[in-house]
Design a protein around this motif. Structure first.
Motif, short mmCIF file in Angstrom:
data_model
loop_
_atom_site.label_atom_id
_atom_site.label_comp_id
_atom_site.label_asym_id
_atom_site.label_seq_id
_atom_site.Cartn_x
_atom_site.Cartn_y
_atom_site.Cartn_z
N ALA A 188 0.84 -1.20 0.00
CA ALA A 188 0.00 0.00 0.00
C ALA A 188 0.87 1.25 0.00
CB ALA A 188 -0.93 -0.01 1.21
N ASP A 189 1.97 1.21 0.73
CA ASP A 189 2.90 2.33 0.77
C ASP A 189 3.51 2.56 -0.60
OD1 ASP A 189 4.38 4.38 2.09
OD2 ASP A 189 6.12 3.04 2.11
N ARG A 190 3.93 1.51 -1.25
CA ARG A 190 4.52 1.63 -2.60
C ARG A 190 3.49 2.20 -3.58
NH1 ARG A 190 8.82 0.09 -5.67
NH2 ARG A 190 9.79 -0.93 -3.91
N LEU A 216 1.87 9.43 -6.19
CA LEU A 216 2.47 10.77 -6.16
C LEU A 216 3.12 11.12 -7.49
CD1 LEU A 216 4.14 10.76 -2.62
CD2 LEU A 216 2.09 12.01 -3.34
N VAL A 217 3.68 10.11 -8.15
CA VAL A 217 4.41 10.36 -9.39
C VAL A 217 3.50 10.23 -10.61
CG1 VAL A 217 6.34 9.60 -10.81
CG2 VAL A 217 6.53 9.56 -8.34
N LYS A 218 2.76 9.12 -10.68
CA LYS A 218 1.89 8.86 -11.83
C LYS A 218 0.53 8.40 -11.32
CE LYS A 218 5.44 7.62 -15.12
NZ LYS A 218 5.86 6.66 -16.13
N GLU A 219 -0.38 9.35 -11.19
CA GLU A 219 -1.69 9.05 -10.62
C GLU A 219 -2.48 8.08 -11.49
OE1 GLU A 219 -5.51 11.23 -8.63
OE2 GLU A 219 -3.63 12.28 -8.86
N GLN A 220 -2.42 8.25 -12.80
CA GLN A 220 -3.18 7.36 -13.69
C GLN A 220 -2.69 5.93 -13.60
OE1 GLN A 220 -5.96 8.06 -15.40
NE2 GLN A 220 -6.02 5.89 -15.84
N ARG A 221 -1.39 5.75 -13.49
CA ARG A 221 -0.85 4.40 -13.39
C ARG A 221 -1.28 3.74 -12.08
NH1 ARG A 221 5.10 2.10 -14.73
NH2 ARG A 221 4.52 -0.06 -14.42
#
Length: 133
Positions: free
Chosen positions: A59-61, A67-72
């Protein structure tokens, strides 16, 4: 224990579907507040399902990916929820299993490539030397 988790997932999905059908069926002047309530209910259901199927490290990952790629991250969450709803997950997803899923989804997705074509002879820096006579 797995049956209880699966039952909770089913209940969360049922609540989500009820909220969607209620939002479609009602036609009032407060449509935006209903849409917001529906989005909140859906987000809570997704969060509940993900808490049940992901180990804390995974879940943390996933949060860092968001944070970096919301769509992914959303694509991965959708895939995990679908796997849970179809009963293909037998245990909580570990961080290494999440990495494997990320790699599998990355292999299926075409990488965007930027190709730069430069025209030779149009404007060379070497031509500037001729002007300094």
């Amino acid at each position: 224990m797995e049956d209880a988790d699966l039952e909770q997932i089913r209940k969360a999905r049922l609540e989500q579907l009820k909220a969607q059908s209620a939002a479609r069926g009602s036609s009032g002047g407060s449509g935006s507040s209903q849409e917001q309530a529906q989005r909140q209910t859906t987000a809570e259901a997704r969060k509940s399902i993900l808490n049940q199927i992901l180990e804390p490290e995974a879940a943390d990952r996933l949060g860092r990916i968001r944070l970096v790629k919301e769509q992914r991250a959303t694509d991965i969450e959708n895939r995990l929820i679908m796997l849970a709803q179809t009963g293909q997950l037998r245990q909580k997803v570990t961080e290494s299993q999440l990495k494997e899923l990320l790699n599998a989804m990355a292999d299926n997705k075409e990488e965007e490539k930027i190709v730069v074509n430069r025209r030779k002879g149009w404007q060379d820096d070497d031509d500037d030397d001729l002007l300094d006579l």
